[in-house]
Enzyme design. Structure first.
Site, PDB file in Angstrom:
ATOM      1  N   ARG A   1      -2.362   6.378   4.104  1.00  0.00           N
ATOM      2  CA  ARG A   1      -1.832   7.157   2.980  1.00  0.00           C
ATOM      3  C   ARG A   1      -0.383   7.609   3.129  1.00  0.00           C
ATOM      4  NH1 ARG A   1      -5.286  11.571   0.089  1.00  0.00           N
ATOM      5  NH2 ARG A   1      -5.038  12.719   2.035  1.00  0.00           N
ATOM      6  N   ASP A   2       0.237   7.381   4.272  1.00  0.00           N
ATOM      7  CA  ASP A   2       1.647   7.761   4.409  1.00  0.00           C
ATOM      8  C   ASP A   2       2.382   6.761   5.299  1.00  0.00           C
ATOM      9  OD1 ASP A   2       3.852   9.337   3.805  1.00  0.00           O
ATOM     10  OD2 ASP A   2       3.567  10.657   5.526  1.00  0.00           O
ATOM     11  N   LEU A   3       2.117   5.488   5.067  1.00  0.00           N
ATOM     12  CA  LEU A   3       2.785   4.443   5.840  1.00  0.00           C
ATOM     13  C   LEU A   3       4.234   4.329   5.383  1.00  0.00           C
ATOM     14  CD1 LEU A   3       2.055   2.205   7.974  1.00  0.00           C
ATOM     15  CD2 LEU A   3       1.967   0.637   6.032  1.00  0.00           C
TER      16      LEU A   3
END
Length: 233
Positions: free
Chosen positions: A40-42
């Site tokens: 979700r926060d690559l």
């Protein structure tokens, strides 16, 4: 990238190794780990490089795990980083493995070009990096996307394939995006690739408008960061 030194350190063979390493890491999270994990926060600042320039995905503070056959979920609080967040997540709070695939595609295009998606500017148009890459691709000029720092070291087949795969990953509709298992396969063979469709959020205005509209019904958190593109740690 942080500075010219890091650009020179990361020639094309190293960058291609980073791309493939991130892909294998995401494949493990999505398919091979005991629980399916969606990061979700690559983004670039969450990819750490060891002394041999091997990539490690870091910062799982926003990650979510799934058991059984679950593959997607919905949230009332959208979290992530402008420039990497997928359209369906930003506008509807819907996240899945395909959300990570979108972020991976952004990363690939950043690695090839040496530019960030958010804040990208070009004198000929108002598109962001995704839009710029898409425009060059459909005009038959994808090589113009390549960072000058890797031109001498690049393998043209690998670079063109990476751009193509990156564009497949950032397609607007998550159904059209490949799974990470297919991404790893595409990066590892020479088979013909499907044609990508228009990317999501290919202008900065697209993202800003969707982010604004989403705040009318749900909180929206867009984590700001100073991205050092794949800086060795």
């Amino acid at each position: 990238m942080a500075d010219e030194t890091h650009r020179l350190q990361l020639d094309w063979p190293k960058r291609y190794n980073v791309i493939k390493g991130i892909a294998r890491g995401l494949l493990y999270l999505h398919q091979d780990s005991r629980l399916r994990v969606i990061h979700r926060d690559l983004k670039a600042s969450n990819i750490l490089l060891d002394d041999e320039m091997n990539p490690k995905i870091s910062d799982f503070g926003l990650a979510r795990s799934f058991g059984g056959n679950e593959t997607e979920a919905n949230t009332n609080k959208v979290v992530g980083t402008y420039g990497y967040i997928s359209p369906e997540y930003a506008s509807e709070g819907l996240y899945s493995t395909k959300s990570d695939v979108f972020s991976f595609g952004v990363l690939v295009l950043e690695i090839v070009s040496g530019n960030k998606n958010r804040g990208f500017s070009h004198p000929d148009h108002q598109l962001n990096l995704l839009g710029h890459a898409w425009r060059l691709f459909i005009e038959g000029k994808p090589l113009e996307l390549i960072s000058e720092s890797i031109i001498e070291s690049c393998n043209l087949f690998e670079v063109l394939r990476s751009i193509h795969v990156g564009l497949l990953c950032v397609q607007e509709n998550p159904v059209d995006r490949p799974s990470m298992s297919y991404v790893v396969l595409m990066l590892g063979n020479e088979d013909a690739l499907p044609q990508p469709k228009q990317p999501g959020f290919f202008t900065e205005r697209d993202l800003i408008e969707v982010a604004y509209s989403s705040t009318q019904s749900k909180p929206y958190s867009a984590n700001e960061c100073s991205i050092s593109l794949l800086e060795a740690r």
